[in-house]
Design a protein around this motif. Structure first.
Motif, PDB file in Angstrom:
ATOM      1  N   ALA A  18       0.834  -1.206   0.000  1.00 17.85           N
ATOM      2  CA  ALA A  18       0.000   0.000   0.000  1.00 17.85           C
ATOM      3  C   ALA A  18       0.866   1.253   0.000  1.00 17.85           C
ATOM      4  O   ALA A  18       0.566   2.234  -0.692  1.00 17.85           O
ATOM      5  N   LEU A  19       1.955   1.238   0.767  1.00 14.79           N
ATOM      6  CA  LEU A  19       2.858   2.388   0.794  1.00 14.79           C
ATOM      7  C   LEU A  19       3.513   2.596  -0.565  1.00 14.79           C
ATOM      8  O   LEU A  19       3.616   3.727  -1.056  1.00 14.79           O
ATOM      9  N   MET A  20       3.940   1.510  -1.201  1.00 15.99           N
ATOM     10  CA  MET A  20       4.555   1.612  -2.526  1.00 15.99           C
ATOM     11  C   MET A  20       3.562   2.173  -3.542  1.00 15.99           C
ATOM     12  O   MET A  20       3.912   3.028  -4.374  1.00 15.99           O
ATOM     13  N   LEU A  60       4.243   1.546   9.329  1.00 14.36           N
ATOM     14  CA  LEU A  60       3.798   1.421   7.948  1.00 14.36           C
ATOM     15  C   LEU A  60       2.483   2.156   7.722  1.00 14.36           C
ATOM     16  O   LEU A  60       2.298   2.845   6.716  1.00 14.36           O
ATOM     17  N   GLU A  61       1.549   2.006   8.670  1.00 12.75           N
ATOM     18  CA  GLU A  61       0.260   2.683   8.545  1.00 12.75           C
ATOM     19  C   GLU A  61       0.448   4.203   8.530  1.00 12.75           C
ATOM     20  O   GLU A  61      -0.175   4.917   7.730  1.00 12.75           O
ATOM     21  N   ASN A  62       1.317   4.710   9.423  1.00 18.63           N
ATOM     22  CA  ASN A  62       1.579   6.151   9.442  1.00 18.63           C
ATOM     23  C   ASN A  62       2.256   6.608   8.156  1.00 18.63           C
ATOM     24  O   ASN A  62       1.997   7.700   7.650  1.00 18.63           O
ATOM     25  N   SER A  63       3.130   5.766   7.623  1.00 12.46           N
ATOM     26  CA  SER A  63       3.812   6.116   6.382  1.00 12.46           C
ATOM     27  C   SER A  63       2.822   6.231   5.237  1.00 12.46           C
ATOM     28  O   SER A  63       2.913   7.146   4.403  1.00 12.46           O
ATOM     29  N   LYS A  87      -0.118   9.708   1.534  1.00 16.66           N
ATOM     30  CA  LYS A  87      -1.365  10.128   0.912  1.00 16.66           C
ATOM     31  C   LYS A  87      -1.599  11.620   1.125  1.00 16.66           C
ATOM     32  O   LYS A  87      -2.022  12.332   0.210  1.00 16.66           O
ATOM     33  N   GLU A  88      -1.323  12.129   2.340  1.00 15.55           N
ATOM     34  CA  GLU A  88      -1.492  13.547   2.605  1.00 15.55           C
ATOM     35  C   GLU A  88      -0.530  14.385   1.767  1.00 15.55           C
ATOM     36  O   GLU A  88      -0.875  15.451   1.274  1.00 15.55           O
ATOM     37  N   ILE A 122      10.481  -0.338  17.378  1.00 11.00           N
ATOM     38  CA  ILE A 122       9.307   0.341  16.847  1.00 11.00           C
ATOM     39  C   ILE A 122       8.248  -0.688  16.480  1.00 11.00           C
ATOM     40  O   ILE A 122       8.531  -1.863  16.282  1.00 11.00           O
ATOM     41  N   ASP A 123       6.998  -0.202  16.448  1.00 13.24           N
ATOM     42  CA  ASP A 123       5.886  -1.021  15.989  1.00 13.24           C
ATOM     43  C   ASP A 123       5.860  -0.921  14.467  1.00 13.24           C
ATOM     44  O   ASP A 123       5.504   0.116  13.905  1.00 13.24           O
TER      45      ASP A 123
END
Length: 376
Positions: A194-196, A250-253, A258-259, A244-245
């Motif tokens: 999703a990040l990619m 990854l979710e924050n990334s 997206k922002e 780190i979690d």
């Protein structure tokens, strides 16, 4: 462009006179060494160890140092007389698919320019042959005192040559990969995907050397007498080796990416995303069945209806056929009722239209007839 080497391409029995031109250039900023107390230049002086005298560039030659420290002088004439065919020739030895070349072997890049009018025809022949074969040429050539390996490929309307490292110059990556077995969960891979997808692709021409531009701005500020105070650019904070979690990171990334894309593209990028032009975020696969479809206006969503039909068909042929017949009968009855209602409405409208003139005439007659007075 200034050529740095003149020679020829040996293509079987074909010889193509060419000039070697640098295809790349360095834009890195270089600094001079100075004496901090007074700002004077500090230079390297070439001094002979035997007599202590400073020597000029014209007086400096080459020498090979033996294991015992003794030096054997080597002149340019000695190197020119070496019996190698690549002294002034780029000798093509084979043609291979481009994906067989390890990117780790890539070195400096050059353009090969046709030297003279007689070179135009064989140069074009080699260029078009490389295009049609969709292969690259592997060649050997000598430059700056050593024989090298090269790869010839077509770039636009010219032939480019990439210097290649010899296979034995690529080091084996021993002890580089993480030690021990490391497991990665599917959910983590989904978030990485999703990040990619959110970051998407980038136009290479849009990338800039931010460090060089910041240094140039600082130098300009110092030259202008403002003290060279450059605005600090906030960078990512170092993790400092803390645990780190990974999922949260990854979710924050994904959220930040997206922002950032929304901020750069604005309404235009949102329109592209709505039409399918933007990057899609891969949904996270969850264990168990999918969530129940949301009700919209008291009706099931299109996806749930399609899923229900698919489920009925896969559960059994009889059940699926029965459900299909019931829905067909209900649809026919509904259509028939709608047709009857429309016909009744049409008839009522026609009767109302016919009665309208009669009512108007009666109303007119009543208005003209004199009323009788009642006796007291």
């Amino acid at each position: 462009m200034r050529s740095i080497w003149n020679g020829a391409i040996s293509f079987g029995l074909v010889s193509i006179p060419i000039k070697l031109v640098n295809a790349t250039e360095s834009h890195s900023i270089s600094f001079r060494q100075i004496h901090v107390s007074d700002g004077g230049r500090v230079r390297y002086r070439k001094v002979c160890e035997l007599d202590g005298e400073e020597v000029s560039t014209a007086e400096i030659g080459k020498g090979y140092e033996e294991a015992d420290g003794s030096i054997i002088p080597i002149t340019d004439e000695d190197l020119a007389q070496l019996p190698i065919a690549t002294a002034k020739t780029i000798e093509i030895v084979s043609f291979v698919p481009a994906d067989q070349i390890d990117p780790l072997q890539m070195d400096a890049a050059y353009y090969l320019a046709a030297s003279g009018a007689t070179a135009a025809k064989p140069y074009t022949l080699l260029r078009e042959a490389l295009k049609r074969s969709r292969k690259v040429a592997i060649a050997k050539y000598a430059l700056r005192g050593r024989e090298r390996l090269g790869m010839l490929r077509v770039v636009g309307d010219v032939i480019a040559m990439h210097g290649l490292l010899w296979p034995d110059e690529i080091r084996v990556p021993e002890g580089v990969a993480p030690e021990g077995e490391v497991s990665v969960r599917e959910a983590e891979l989904d978030l990485a995907d999703a990040l990619m997808a959110t970051l998407g692709e980038v136009e290479m021409d849009s990338l800039r050397d931010d460090y060089r531009e910041a240094v140039e701005a600082m130098v300009a500020a110092k030259a202008g007498g403002s003290g060279g105070e450059a605005a600090a650019v906030a960078g990512p904070e170092a993790a400092g080796g803390q645990v780190i979690d990974l999922m949260a990171a990854l979710e924050n990334s994904v959220r930040v990416a997206k922002e950032s894309r929304a901020g750069r593209g604005g309404a235009e990028s949102e329109g592209e995303g709505a039409s399918g032009g933007g990057a899609e975020v891969t949904p996270i696969r969850r264990k168990g069945g999918g969530a129940a479809p949301k009700a919209v206006g008291g009706k099931k969503s299109t996806a749930s209806v399609a899923g229900g039909r698919g489920a009925g068909s896969s559960a059994g042929g009889g059940g699926g056929a029965g459900a299909g017949k019931k829905s067909t009968a209900a649809a026919a009855a509904k259509k028939k009722a709608a047709t009857g209602a429309a016909a009744a409405k049409k008839t009522a409208s026609a009767k109302s239209a016919e009665a309208k003139p009669a009512r108007a005439a009666a109303k007119k007659a009543a208005a003209t007839t004199p009323r009788k007075r009642s006796s007291a």
